[in-house]
Design an enzyme around this catalytic site. Structure first.
Site, mmCIF file in Angstrom:
data_model
loop_
_atom_site.group_PDB
_atom_site.id
_atom_site.type_symbol
_atom_site.label_atom_id
_atom_site.label_comp_id
_atom_site.label_asym_id
_atom_site.label_seq_id
_atom_site.Cartn_x
_atom_site.Cartn_y
_atom_site.Cartn_z
ATOM 1 C CB CYS A 188 61.988 30.971 22.714
ATOM 2 S SG CYS A 188 62.783 32.559 23.044
ATOM 3 C CE1 TYR A 248 67.929 23.364 34.157
ATOM 4 C CE2 TYR A 248 68.041 24.739 32.194
ATOM 5 C CZ TYR A 248 67.696 24.577 33.524
ATOM 6 O OH TYR A 248 67.117 25.603 34.205
ATOM 7 C CG ASN A 257 63.349 27.820 20.366
ATOM 8 O OD1 ASN A 257 63.301 26.605 20.437
ATOM 9 N ND2 ASN A 257 64.228 28.505 21.059
ATOM 10 N N GLY A 258 65.439 30.080 18.769
ATOM 11 C CA GLY A 258 66.767 29.779 18.237
ATOM 12 C C GLY A 258 67.659 30.992 18.295
ATOM 13 N N GLY A 261 60.704 29.549 28.778
ATOM 14 C CA GLY A 261 60.889 30.995 28.809
ATOM 15 C C GLY A 261 59.930 31.648 29.768
HETATM 16 P P1 AMP Z 1 75.484 26.990 38.026
HETATM 17 O O1 AMP Z 1 76.497 25.883 37.948
HETATM 18 O O2 AMP Z 1 75.472 27.733 39.300
HETATM 19 O O3 AMP Z 1 75.624 27.926 36.846
HETATM 20 O O4 AMP Z 1 74.046 26.314 37.915
HETATM 21 C C1 AMP Z 1 73.831 25.177 37.170
HETATM 22 C C2 AMP Z 1 72.422 24.678 37.368
HETATM 23 O O5 AMP Z 1 71.495 25.597 36.758
HETATM 24 C C3 AMP Z 1 72.222 23.350 36.651
HETATM 25 O O6 AMP Z 1 72.272 22.305 37.569
HETATM 26 C C4 AMP Z 1 70.863 23.455 36.015
HETATM 27 O O7 AMP Z 1 69.868 22.861 36.811
HETATM 28 C C5 AMP Z 1 70.619 24.913 35.875
HETATM 29 N N1 AMP Z 1 70.938 25.362 34.503
HETATM 30 C C6 AMP Z 1 71.716 24.775 33.593
HETATM 31 N N2 AMP Z 1 71.766 25.503 32.464
HETATM 32 C C7 AMP Z 1 71.007 26.566 32.652
HETATM 33 C C8 AMP Z 1 70.645 27.676 31.849
HETATM 34 N N3 AMP Z 1 71.113 27.805 30.620
HETATM 35 N N4 AMP Z 1 69.823 28.599 32.395
HETATM 36 C C9 AMP Z 1 69.336 28.447 33.640
HETATM 37 N N5 AMP Z 1 69.638 27.429 34.448
HETATM 38 C C10 AMP Z 1 70.459 26.489 33.962
#
Ligand code: AMP
Length: 472
Positions: A2, A244, A102-103, A28
């Site tokens: 968040c 990320y 956030n958390g 978010g």
């Molecule tokens: P997938 O392996 O299909 O679950 O997608 C992974 C990709 O989604 C990664 O390369 C990130 O760019 C992105 N990603 C990683 N963690 C998250 C997350 N918690 N929520 C949304 N997207 C994410």
């Protein structure tokens, strides 16, 4: 996950809060909210959707006052419900309180049960409301905010970076392990507290420093005070923020995220060199990593996948064909860069593996002969209980699978995940001060059914060190 912000300045601050939330939008997209205090009353507006969808100038003009807080929500604890949008405002013993968080708390169920068994009611399913309950409980007995935050830090287990306003005084505090980020900046005639430094940049402010783990910041008309409420013998900054979640232009706990990711890219080349025609990022999450890989390997950086920046959130499509079309619309391959080539495809992480598999498919369909996948995080093997929206163990592709099995599933020619040691070295913070739960399965707070190594925490009873910094 968040984004939070709190601002106190000389003039009206609703537009500043809006721009700060805009800068934190990546944290978010489910809901956005702002609450301000005009000296007598609280004003609040929140809604479902993106910051730009929720607010307009007329709404912002109605949010009067020179102090306020804001929030963008990414659902972790608490379902996707309008009532969970933050900040929350309430009146308690004639004090006007507004709070945003956030958390994620790992002992939320116990705490909730404790309050409910005493007949207390909750209006939402969020941890934020629980934090507010602990605070008002202590205000009841001692009336002292420092003591209330002390009680929060003693009673809550998990991650929490919180902004709060009580009768126009702005507070910000961070859990004793500093799991989620939070920083402090100077604006024209005031101060800003925010999840990431990019919110300070958006207002033309200056980043002063990170809010320390276990610290309480208090900002009123006299300036900014800092109180150390708890001290842990180590920290546990979320490693996934660097991988990320945070924006690449953010400085988190002293490290510029872009440089961390570029360093990782360089180390990916040291650990897994490969002869190729080009290095291509998965936009935008893989870009800084790919630049690092290209610089270290001297293989040209060639963008070969273009992201359509005007696609909103991908909506749920009824059929597989439509879903595939949506992916194509979001990410278009440049055939001229890919046909007959061997490419190093760089991304930040593989979670479920569905995205990687799909993207590799797109690159191969565009004619690539070999797709060497390099990933900026070690294999994600365990869930997150502390605020990152990762799926269950069973859904993680690397759960109980080695790189070779994952490689086959995502159809890569070769696959390499960065090693944990190289990742830690790239961040520049000792491993013992990072939460690596999702990579190692060992967490910095006790979690039922999981292994943990909790730091020792010293709670500074009644002897908070106070330091005053006056407005310029
Ligand atoms: P997938 O392996 O299909 O679950 O997608 C992974 C990709 O989604 C990664 O390369 C990130 O760019 C992105 N990603 C990683 N963690 C998250 C997350 N918690 N929520 C949304 N997207 C994410």
């Amino acid at each position: 996950m968040c984004g939070i912000v709190g601002i106190r300045d000389a003039g009206g601050i609703s537009f500043s809060l809006y721009y700060a939330l805009y800068a934190l939008q990546h944290r978010g997209q489910e809901s956005a909210g702002i609450s301000t205090f005009d000296g007598t009353r609280l004003h609040k507006y929140k809604g479902q959707g993106l910051v730009a969808e929720v607010f307009d100038p007329a709404i912002l003009r109605g949010l009067e006052g020179n102090v306020g807080i804001g929030h963008v929500r990414y659902p972790t604890t608490g379902a996707n419900r309008p009532e969970n949008a933050q900040p929350f405002n309430f009146l308690f013993r004639n004090r006007l309180i507004s709070i945003a968080h956030n958390g994620n708390l790992v002992n939320a169920d116990e705490l909730r049960e404790d309050y409910e068994s005493r007949g207390q009611i909750f209006c939402t399913t969020t941890d934020t409301e629980l934090i507010a309950k602990v605070i008002t409980d202590e205000i009841c007995s001692s009336g002292c905010i420092e003591d209330a935050i002390h009680r929060v830090m003693r009673n809550l287990r998990g991650s929490y970076s919180v902004v709060m306003m009580i009768d126009g005084i702005l507070y910000g505090f961070r859990d004793p392990l500093g799991i989620k980020p939070m920083c402090l900046g100077k604006t024209g005639k005031g101060f800003i507290i925010a999840s990431e430094s990019v919110a300070i940049d958006a207002l033309g402010g200056t980043l002063l420093r990170d809010v320390k783990p276990g610290e309480l910041i208090c900002i009123d008309e006299n300036g900014m005070r800092s109180m150390q409420i708890a001290v842990a013998d180590r920290r546990a900054h979320c490693i996934f923020e660097y991988i990320y979640f945070a924006r690449a232009d953010a400085v988190l706990d002293g490290a510029l995220v872009y440089d961390v990711r570029r360093n990782i890219g360089r180390k990916l080349h040291e650990e897994a060199p490969v002869d190729s025609d080009s290095v291509c990022p998965v936009p935008d999450s893989g870009t800084a990593y790919a630049i690092g890989y290209s610089q270290a390997s001297h293989i040209p950086f060639v963008e070969s996948l273009m992201k359509n920046r005007y696609m909103g959130r991908t909506f749920i499509m009824p059929s597989q064909t439509e879903r595939e079309l949506a992916v194509r619309m979001k990410l278009n391959p440049i055939r001229e860069h890919l046909a007959g080539k061997s490419v190093v495809l760089v991304d930040d992480s593989i979670v479920r593996g569905t995205t990687s598999r799909r993207i590799i498919g797109i690159v191969r369909d565009a004619g690539a002969e070999a797709v060497h996948v390099r990933i900026g995080s070690p294999a994600i093997k365990a869930p997150c209980y502390l605020g990152v929206d990762l799926p269950t163990r069973e859904e993680l592709i690397a759960n109980e699978r080695d790189d070779e099995e994952v490689r086959k599933r995502i159809t890569a020619s070769t696959l390499h995940h960065i090693s944990l040691d190289a990742l830690v070295e790239s961040i520049g913070i000792e491993k013992k001060h990072l939460c690596t739960g999702c990579l190692t399965g060992c967490y910095p707070v006790p979690i039922q059914g999981e292994s943990s190594q909790s730091p020792g925490i010293d709670f500074l009873d009644g002897t908070y060190q106070t330091k005053l910094e006056v407005f310029e």
